[in-house]
Design an enzyme around this catalytic site. Structure first.
Site, PDB file in Angstrom:
ATOM      1  N   SER A   1      34.385  66.005  23.184  1.00 38.60           N
ATOM      2  CA  SER A   1      35.264  66.694  24.136  1.00 38.60           C
ATOM      3  C   SER A   1      36.641  66.050  24.063  1.00 38.60           C
ATOM      4  O   SER A   1      37.534  66.561  23.425  1.00 38.60           O
ATOM      5  CB  SER A   1      34.682  66.646  25.544  1.00 38.60           C
ATOM      6  OG  SER A   1      33.510  67.461  25.599  1.00 38.60           O
TER       7      SER A   1
ATOM      8  N   GLU B   1      33.481  46.163  40.295  1.00 34.93           N
ATOM      9  CA  GLU B   1      33.257  46.200  38.852  1.00 34.93           C
ATOM     10  C   GLU B   1      34.259  45.251  38.226  1.00 34.93           C
ATOM     11  O   GLU B   1      35.429  45.237  38.617  1.00 34.93           O
ATOM     12  CB  GLU B   1      33.481  47.622  38.334  1.00 34.93           C
ATOM     13  CG  GLU B   1      33.133  47.805  36.876  1.00 34.93           C
ATOM     14  CD  GLU B   1      33.772  49.060  36.281  1.00 34.93           C
ATOM     15  OE1 GLU B   1      33.125  50.102  36.267  1.00 34.93           O
ATOM     16  OE2 GLU B   1      34.938  48.970  35.843  1.00 34.93           O
TER      17      GLU B   1
ATOM     18  N   TYR C   1      31.903  53.007  29.550  1.00 36.50           N
ATOM     19  CA  TYR C   1      32.474  51.935  28.730  1.00 36.50           C
ATOM     20  C   TYR C   1      31.374  51.520  27.756  1.00 36.50           C
ATOM     21  O   TYR C   1      30.887  50.399  27.790  1.00 36.50           O
ATOM     22  CB  TYR C   1      32.915  50.730  29.575  1.00 36.50           C
ATOM     23  CG  TYR C   1      34.064  50.992  30.518  1.00 36.50           C
ATOM     24  CD1 TYR C   1      34.884  52.111  30.354  1.00 36.50           C
ATOM     25  CD2 TYR C   1      34.347  50.118  31.566  1.00 36.50           C
ATOM     26  CE1 TYR C   1      35.946  52.345  31.221  1.00 36.50           C
ATOM     27  CE2 TYR C   1      35.408  50.357  32.430  1.00 36.50           C
ATOM     28  CZ  TYR C   1      36.200  51.473  32.246  1.00 36.50           C
ATOM     29  OH  TYR C   1      37.246  51.700  33.103  1.00 36.50           O
TER      30      TYR C   1
HETATM   31  C1  LIG Z   1      42.305  55.283  27.410  1.00 33.42           C
HETATM   32  C2  LIG Z   1      41.004  55.412  28.170  1.00 33.42           C
HETATM   33  C3  LIG Z   1      41.025  55.462  29.562  1.00 33.42           C
HETATM   34  C4  LIG Z   1      39.841  55.605  30.287  1.00 33.42           C
HETATM   35  N1  LIG Z   1      39.890  55.641  31.661  1.00 33.42           N
HETATM   36  C5  LIG Z   1      38.744  55.782  32.371  1.00 33.42           C
HETATM   37  C6  LIG Z   1      38.754  55.818  33.794  1.00 33.42           C
HETATM   38  O1  LIG Z   1      39.804  55.733  34.438  1.00 33.42           O
HETATM   39  N2  LIG Z   1      37.581  55.945  34.460  1.00 33.42           N
HETATM   40  C7  LIG Z   1      36.385  56.046  33.791  1.00 33.42           C
HETATM   41  O2  LIG Z   1      35.359  56.197  34.445  1.00 33.42           O
HETATM   42  N3  LIG Z   1      36.346  56.013  32.440  1.00 33.42           N
HETATM   43  C8  LIG Z   1      37.485  55.872  31.715  1.00 33.42           C
HETATM   44  N4  LIG Z   1      37.424  55.828  30.347  1.00 33.42           N
HETATM   45  C9  LIG Z   1      36.126  55.962  29.682  1.00 33.42           C
HETATM   46  C10 LIG Z   1      35.780  57.440  29.508  1.00 33.42           C
HETATM   47  O3  LIG Z   1      35.333  57.940  30.744  1.00 33.42           O
HETATM   48  C11 LIG Z   1      34.649  57.628  28.481  1.00 33.42           C
HETATM   49  O4  LIG Z   1      35.071  57.156  27.232  1.00 33.42           O
HETATM   50  C12 LIG Z   1      34.203  59.079  28.393  1.00 33.42           C
HETATM   51  O5  LIG Z   1      32.914  59.129  27.850  1.00 33.42           O
HETATM   52  C13 LIG Z   1      35.151  59.886  27.548  1.00 33.42           C
HETATM   53  O6  LIG Z   1      34.812  61.238  27.503  1.00 33.42           O
HETATM   54  P1  LIG Z   1      35.462  62.136  26.348  1.00 33.42           P
HETATM   55  O7  LIG Z   1      34.953  63.507  26.470  1.00 33.42           O
HETATM   56  O8  LIG Z   1      36.938  61.906  26.336  1.00 33.42           O
HETATM   57  O9  LIG Z   1      34.937  61.394  25.037  1.00 33.42           O
HETATM   58  P2  LIG Z   1      34.050  61.849  23.785  1.00 33.42           P
HETATM   59  O10 LIG Z   1      34.256  60.744  22.793  1.00 33.42           O
HETATM   60  O11 LIG Z   1      34.364  63.229  23.365  1.00 33.42           O
HETATM   61  O12 LIG Z   1      32.591  61.799  24.350  1.00 33.42           O
HETATM   62  C14 LIG Z   1      31.969  60.631  24.881  1.00 33.42           C
HETATM   63  C15 LIG Z   1      30.450  60.772  24.773  1.00 33.42           C
HETATM   64  O13 LIG Z   1      30.010  61.964  25.425  1.00 33.42           O
HETATM   65  C16 LIG Z   1      29.438  62.883  24.488  1.00 33.42           C
HETATM   66  N5  LIG Z   1      29.929  64.235  24.820  1.00 33.42           N
HETATM   67  C17 LIG Z   1      31.227  64.644  24.810  1.00 33.42           C
HETATM   68  N6  LIG Z   1      31.315  65.920  25.188  1.00 33.42           N
HETATM   69  C18 LIG Z   1      30.060  66.348  25.437  1.00 33.42           C
HETATM   70  C19 LIG Z   1      29.517  67.592  25.847  1.00 33.42           C
HETATM   71  N7  LIG Z   1      30.300  68.644  26.061  1.00 33.42           N
HETATM   72  N8  LIG Z   1      28.172  67.710  25.977  1.00 33.42           N
HETATM   73  C20 LIG Z   1      27.377  66.637  25.737  1.00 33.42           C
HETATM   74  N9  LIG Z   1      27.840  65.439  25.360  1.00 33.42           N
HETATM   75  C21 LIG Z   1      29.169  65.276  25.208  1.00 33.42           C
HETATM   76  C22 LIG Z   1      29.912  62.414  23.136  1.00 33.42           C
HETATM   77  O14 LIG Z   1      29.051  62.818  22.081  1.00 33.42           O
HETATM   78  C23 LIG Z   1      29.968  60.909  23.321  1.00 33.42           C
HETATM   79  O15 LIG Z   1      28.676  60.364  23.236  1.00 33.42           O
HETATM   80  C24 LIG Z   1      38.596  55.689  29.604  1.00 33.42           C
HETATM   81  C25 LIG Z   1      38.584  55.608  28.207  1.00 33.42           C
HETATM   82  C26 LIG Z   1      39.768  55.473  27.483  1.00 33.42           C
HETATM   83  C27 LIG Z   1      39.732  55.394  25.974  1.00 33.42           C
END
Ligand SMILES: Cc1cc2nc3c(=O)[nH]c(=O)nc-3n(C[C@H](O)[C@H](O)[C@H](O)COP(=O)(O)OP(=O)(O)OC[C@H]3O[C@@H](n4cnc5c(N)ncnc54)[C@H](O)[C@@H]3O)c2cc1C
Ligand SMILES: *[C@@H]1O[C@H](CO)[C@@H](O)[C@H](O)[C@H]1NC(C)=O
Ligand SMILES: *[C@@H]1O[C@H](CO)[C@@H](O)[C@H](O)[C@H]1NC(C)=O
Ligand SMILES: *[C@@H]1O[C@H](CO)[C@@H](O)[C@H](O)[C@H]1NC(C)=O
Ligand SMILES: *[C@@H]1O[C@H](CO)[C@@H](O)[C@H](O)[C@H]1NC(C)=O
Length: 544
Positions: free
Chosen positions: A111, A439, A484
């Site tokens: 995503s 945390e 994380y």
């Molecule tokens: C710069 C940065 C800031 C952040 N800030 C915060 C914060 O303020 N609070 C917090 O709680 N977390 C934070 N995070 C962590 C973040 O919540 C996680 O990394 C989250 O999993 C990211 O989701 P994504 O869809 O962007 O990532 P992706 O890399 O797309 O997905 C993460 C995981 O979920 C799976 N996935 C994605 N989409 C789907 C879907 N549609 N159906 C099933 N599985 C799916 C992927 O396969 C992977 O295993 C931050 C991370 C970064 C890098």
């Protein structure tokens, strides 16, 4: 340091496996694509550029477009998907699942691409990526106080679309506007509204998911077990989420923000940080005050040296006149004055927290391009703290920040309590509730120019700080936060399979006793372990 260097396999085994996969992938590739175009023949998907293969000129830029951690960047030698599918409809997700099964290809779902270990776009077995970038609508129903959010929407899009419709509704999710709803909501998701409203996953009312059988299910048809599992347990082990229905929450039209920086070399600041541990989780639910410890450059008489700083950052859900007496009562030693505070709308506070200058129009949150700048690598870890840590121990931890000659590192203390303590531990898979004061986050970020020695030094630094903290944080199991993601806690093999006992090592850290229910749900909905990765929930072996 690139992905393959984390593999436990010794180099010559890697060579063998890769030559095997290359042969296999050429074969799978053609068959898989034929299968897909056959199943999509009724739609114009292929013409509409929904499928990118390595021969497509946009393949690399699409693959690269949401990679956030350059530690897991793509390079000529890193594994790459046979194809990237960017669906517009559920039918294209269904077809991808069907053809992947048919041809023994793994699926990685992406995503927002923020996964700390790149699991949403990297795999060591033949794979395709379902990239949800085209499914990103956000439909806000102000009267009902709900919204349907497609999985590929970013948090910035969610926040902006809500604020467009209402100045007094919000949603409790993370800070960073580029994070995707797909991964974030399914792993928990916390930000400035955590204490008053809990996690993003605590505020999900319905979902659309495609399961391993290729069925499109909603809450009613998936049943309460699966609906429970995908709210905090990581939807990736169970299917592909297409959309979430979220509950919007009430926010005041003005919030108050402050950011007070104190010199941590002064004894009174050390005492202040120490005292925060006793009160941070007890403040009024409208007050969230977190502490970040980092170094900054200080120049005196032409000499620049790093100094330790403690930054107290807060968002108060109300006006400054209400905040000041509250702070005077709850945390007078900080000495907060009106001049430290800024009143603004909730959406402006999100713009500010993302580092944009104040006054930047909030539609900047709709920008989906990666933040500019040189590629950064990062590693993050999280712990949970139940008992306040002594001043001496804290000082030993902070001192570690002086050890890093390059890059940016910080420790962050993020308060729990209020709503987080009222939600039962088994309500959703995320288990860190009552009893947790805060945390404790570790983060190190650096410019990755491919210097392996430097990369290793940063990894060692964070692992050493984490090891040092062992006696002072939750244990048996030591708590961790799925969003994380941390493969240092343990991992499945590269094929994504493991035993229950092995998976418990990291599974109990993320989910405590909820891990067993996740295994139970997995066994029921995906007994053949179709959806798997290096940290997916394993099904129990079938009993005959
Ligand atoms: C710069 C940065 C800031 C952040 N800030 C915060 C914060 O303020 N609070 C917090 O709680 N977390 C934070 N995070 C962590 C973040 O919540 C996680 O990394 C989250 O999993 C990211 O989701 P994504 O869809 O962007 O990532 P992706 O890399 O797309 O997905 C993460 C995981 O979920 C799976 N996935 C994605 N989409 C789907 C879907 N549609 N159906 C099933 N599985 C799916 C992927 O396969 C992977 O295993 C931050 C991370 C970064 C890098
Ligand atoms: C394509 O459309 C035809 C007629 O509308 C229908 O009978 C057929 O089942 C469809 N095929 C697929 C693969 O969806
Ligand atoms: C990927 O994007 C980054 C910018 O975020 C860029 O520095 C890098 O060169 C790109 N890599 C490839 C292979 O295009
Ligand atoms: C501190 O100064 C050094 C050397 O000039 C620089 O490389 C580093 O980025 C600076 N750090 C911060 C936090 O500004
Ligand atoms: C790589 O990083 C190490 C540690 O920071 C440093 O000592 C070394 O000079 C760097 N090498 C190059 C080629 O920049």
């Amino acid at each position: 340091m690139k992905y393959s260097e984390f593999s436990p396999l010794i180099p010559f085994v890697i060579t063998l496996i890769f030559s095997f996969f290359c042969a296999a992938s050429a074969y799978n590739h053609k068959d898989f694509l034929q299968c897909l175009s056959h199943h999509l023949s009724n739609t114009s998907s292929v013409d509409a550029k929904l499928i990118y293969t390595p021969i497509n000129p946009s393949y690399v830029s699409i693959l690269n477009s949401t990679i956030m951690n350059s530690l897991f960047a793509i390079s000529p030698s890193s594994p790459k998907p046979l194809a990237i599918i960017t669906p517009l409809h559920a039918s294209e997700v269904q077809a991808t699942i069907f053809c992947s099964k048919e041809h023994g290809v793994q699926i990685r779902t992406r995503s927002g691409g923020h996964d700390s270990w790149g699991l949403s776009y990297l795999s060591h077995v033949p794979y395709v990526i379902i990239d949800l970038r085209n499914l990103r609508s956000v439909e806000v129903d102000v009267k009902d106080k709900t919204a349907w959010v497609q999985a590929g929407a970013t948090l910035g899009e969610v926040y902006y679309r809500i604020s467009e419709k209402s100045a007094t509704l919000g949603f409790p999710a993370g800070f960073c506007y580029t994070v995707g709803a797909g991964g974030h909501f399914s792993g928990g998701g916390y930000g400035i509204l955590l204490r008053k409203y809990g996690l993003a996953a605590d505020n999900i009312l319905d979902a659309h998911i495609v399961d391993a059988e290729g069925r499109v299910l909603d809450r009613k048809s998936m049943g309460e077990d699966l609906f429970w599992a995908i709210r905090g347990g990581g939807a990736v082990s169970f299917g592909v989420v297409l959309a979430w229905k979220i509950r919007l929450v009430a926010i005041p039209s003005k919030v108050t923000v402050f950011n007070v920086v104190r010199d941590l070399e002064k004894p009174e600041t050390k005492i202040l940080v120490h005292q925060w541990q006793y009160v941070g989780d007890k403040f009024h639910e409208d007050l969230l005050l977190f502490v970040r410890i980092q170094t900054a450059n200080s120049t005196t008489k032409g000499n620049t040296k790093p100094v330790l700083q403690a930054t107290f950052t807060s968002v108060f859900l109300g006006r400054v006149e209400k905040l000041l007496p509250l702070m005077q009562k709850s945390f007078p030693k900080l000495g907060l004055v009106k001049e430290d505070c800024l009143e603004m709308s909730w959406i402006q506070s999100i713009v500010l927290f993302n580092g944009f200058p104040s006054g930047t129009p909030p539609n900047v949150l709709l920008d989906r391009s990666k933040p500019q700048g040189s590629p950064m690598s990062f590693i993050a870890k999280a712990d949970y703290v139940e008992k306040p840590i002594s001043e001496e121990v804290l000082e030993r931890v902070w001192e570690r920040l002086y050890e890093l000659e390059v890059g940016v590192a910080f420790f962050q203390l993020y308060p729990y309590g209020a709503r987080m303590s009222k939600i039962p531990q088994s309500e959703i898979p995320f288990p860190h509730r009552a009893g947790n004061r805060f945390e404790f986050t570790y983060l190190v970020r650096w410019n990755d120019d491919g210097n392996v020695t430097r990369n290793e030094r940063h990894l060692e630094w964070i692992r050493s700080a984490y090891a040092y903290m062992t006696p002072y944080v939750t244990k048996n199991p030591r708590g961790a936060y799925l969003n994380y993601r941390d493969l240092d806690l343990g991992r499945n093999n590269d094929k994504g399979t493991t035993s229950y006992a092995q998976a418990s090592t990291w599974g109990k850290s993320y989910f405590k006793n909820n891990f067993d229910r996740l295994v139970h749900v997995k066994t029921k909905v995906d007994p053949t372990n179709f959806f798997r990765n290096e940290q997916s929930i394993p099904p129990l072996p079938l009993r005959w």
